[in-house]
Motif scaffolding. Sequence first.
Motif, PDB file in Angstrom:
ATOM      1  N   ALA A  45      30.310  11.510  54.175  1.00 22.58           N
ATOM      2  CA  ALA A  45      30.212  10.058  54.371  1.00 22.58           C
ATOM      3  C   ALA A  45      31.394   9.311  53.765  1.00 22.58           C
ATOM      4  O   ALA A  45      31.366   8.082  53.689  1.00 22.58           O
ATOM      5  CB  ALA A  45      28.913   9.547  53.761  1.00 22.58           C
ATOM      6  N   ARG A  46      32.421  10.037  53.333  1.00 23.70           N
ATOM      7  CA  ARG A  46      33.563   9.369  52.710  1.00 23.70           C
ATOM      8  C   ARG A  46      34.256   8.438  53.706  1.00 23.70           C
ATOM      9  O   ARG A  46      34.543   8.844  54.836  1.00 23.70           O
ATOM     10  CB  ARG A  46      34.584  10.393  52.219  1.00 23.70           C
ATOM     11  N   VAL A 102      52.367  25.994  57.338  1.00 19.99           N
ATOM     12  CA  VAL A 102      51.306  25.707  56.375  1.00 19.99           C
ATOM     13  C   VAL A 102      51.813  26.186  55.021  1.00 19.99           C
ATOM     14  O   VAL A 102      52.199  27.348  54.875  1.00 19.99           O
ATOM     15  CB  VAL A 102      49.998  26.412  56.760  1.00 19.99           C
ATOM     16  N   VAL A 103      51.799  25.292  54.011  1.00 16.02           N
ATOM     17  CA  VAL A 103      52.414  25.649  52.732  1.00 16.02           C
ATOM     18  C   VAL A 103      51.400  25.957  51.639  1.00 16.02           C
ATOM     19  O   VAL A 103      51.721  26.681  50.700  1.00 16.02           O
ATOM     20  CB  VAL A 103      53.399  24.560  52.265  1.00 16.02           C
ATOM     21  N   PHE A 104      50.193  25.376  51.708  1.00 12.87           N
ATOM     22  CA  PHE A 104      49.180  25.784  50.745  1.00 12.87           C
ATOM     23  C   PHE A 104      47.814  25.268  51.166  1.00 12.87           C
ATOM     24  O   PHE A 104      47.692  24.408  52.033  1.00 12.87           O
ATOM     25  CB  PHE A 104      49.507  25.320  49.315  1.00 12.87           C
ATOM     26  N   ASP A 105      46.789  25.818  50.511  1.00 11.69           N
ATOM     27  CA  ASP A 105      45.446  25.255  50.629  1.00 11.69           C
ATOM     28  C   ASP A 105      44.829  25.240  49.245  1.00 11.69           C
ATOM     29  O   ASP A 105      45.219  26.012  48.357  1.00 11.69           O
ATOM     30  CB  ASP A 105      44.587  26.022  51.622  1.00 11.69           C
ATOM     31  N   GLY A 106      43.894  24.315  49.036  1.00  9.36           N
ATOM     32  CA  GLY A 106      43.269  24.187  47.732  1.00  9.36           C
ATOM     33  C   GLY A 106      41.979  23.398  47.833  1.00  9.36           C
ATOM     34  O   GLY A 106      41.530  23.052  48.931  1.00  9.36           O
ATOM     35  N   VAL A 107      41.400  23.100  46.693  1.00  8.96           N
ATOM     36  CA  VAL A 107      40.126  22.401  46.629  1.00  8.96           C
ATOM     37  C   VAL A 107      40.330  21.067  45.907  1.00  8.96           C
ATOM     38  O   VAL A 107      40.844  21.034  44.780  1.00  8.96           O
ATOM     39  CB  VAL A 107      39.056  23.241  45.904  1.00  8.96           C
ATOM     40  N   TRP A 108      39.947  19.981  46.576  1.00  5.92           N
ATOM     41  CA  TRP A 108      39.974  18.643  45.986  1.00  5.92           C
ATOM     42  C   TRP A 108      38.646  18.436  45.265  1.00  5.92           C
ATOM     43  O   TRP A 108      37.585  18.438  45.881  1.00  5.92           O
ATOM     44  CB  TRP A 108      40.172  17.609  47.098  1.00  5.92           C
ATOM     45  N   ARG A 109      38.719  18.255  43.949  1.00  4.03           N
ATOM     46  CA  ARG A 109      37.502  18.254  43.135  1.00  4.03           C
ATOM     47  C   ARG A 109      37.049  16.858  42.725  1.00  4.03           C
ATOM     48  O   ARG A 109      35.940  16.707  42.199  1.00  4.03           O
ATOM     49  CB  ARG A 109      37.713  19.112  41.889  1.00  4.03           C
ATOM     50  N   ARG A 110      37.854  15.838  42.961  1.00  3.06           N
ATOM     51  CA  ARG A 110      37.464  14.496  42.557  1.00  3.06           C
ATOM     52  C   ARG A 110      36.326  14.008  43.435  1.00  3.06           C
ATOM     53  O   ARG A 110      36.366  14.126  44.658  1.00  3.06           O
ATOM     54  CB  ARG A 110      38.653  13.546  42.651  1.00  3.06           C
ATOM     55  N   GLU A 111      35.314  13.459  42.804  1.00  6.88           N
ATOM     56  CA  GLU A 111      34.170  12.936  43.546  1.00  6.88           C
ATOM     57  C   GLU A 111      34.550  11.616  44.218  1.00  6.88           C
ATOM     58  O   GLU A 111      35.439  10.901  43.744  1.00  6.88           O
ATOM     59  CB  GLU A 111      32.991  12.705  42.605  1.00  6.88           C
ATOM     60  N   PRO A 112      33.896  11.280  45.353  1.00  2.33           N
ATOM     61  CA  PRO A 112      34.188  10.007  46.020  1.00  2.33           C
ATOM     62  C   PRO A 112      33.987   8.839  45.068  1.00  2.33           C
ATOM     63  O   PRO A 112      33.035   8.812  44.282  1.00  2.33           O
ATOM     64  CB  PRO A 112      33.161   9.966  47.170  1.00  2.33           C
TER      65      PRO A 112
END
Length: 264
Positions: free
Chosen positions: A23-24, A253-263
């Motif tokens: 729902a962001r 494609v140069v990288f992938d990762g996890v975005w951890r900041r909450e909305p």
Amino acid sequence: MHVYKAHAYGNDFLYVHEDEVGARPLDALARELCDRHAGVGADGLIVYSGSREGGSMRLLNADGSRSEVSGNGVRGLAALLLRDDPQDRASIAIHTEAGVKRLDRVGRDGARQTFRAAMGLPAGLRRAAVTAAGEPLDLVVMAFGNPQCVALGPLPDEARFQRIGPALERHELFPERTNVEFAHVESPAEVRILIWERGVGPTLSSGTGSCAALIAAAAFAGASRDADVVAPGGRQRVEWREDSVYLTGWAEVVFDGVWRREPR
């Protein structure tokens, strides 16, 4: 939230699968992720999904505004979706708000994949005389999936570029704002450009901007309809054919990762 980053000639995008967005609000998410100091950093955010024939995408600029299409962004998504395909040659279709773009992978060199993309044809191609930042300008304007404005002639110095670029982006001639290219025909086979991208500012490269610059230069300044377009980030091939404008260049494609900041 899983995030991928890809770029084409330094024009960089972040890719998030639509299932991860939830729902962001997309405009706020784009501003947060694309921030080059407090976020990941990019020229835009692409929310995508896969399909049997390829995929679909929605593009937001770094300032959170919507954009119809990006030639480099489409190519980056193709590189992401085909990254595990072992074939040297493959075809893919990407659905955008500016229609379906069909890409053929014509080569690969490590992580870099080269595509020839059918980008469509210009609409409303015409010349327009305007005044921007107090300077009279003779422009070439068109719709090329997104609004484009090309100023033909010697490339501006940095101060003039920084003055005229944003003034043209927000000129009253363009109610939805516009992408801006400054284009100089160095020879019939080569056009050199600087780019002020709508919702972003200066960028190292632009796929649709390269196509628009070639169209303007071929229509009004003596360039060939099949030429190299050289941006600060590098050289792409543009062919203006009867059925479509074709754009050839690489993406990786140069990288992938996890975005951890909450909305927020």
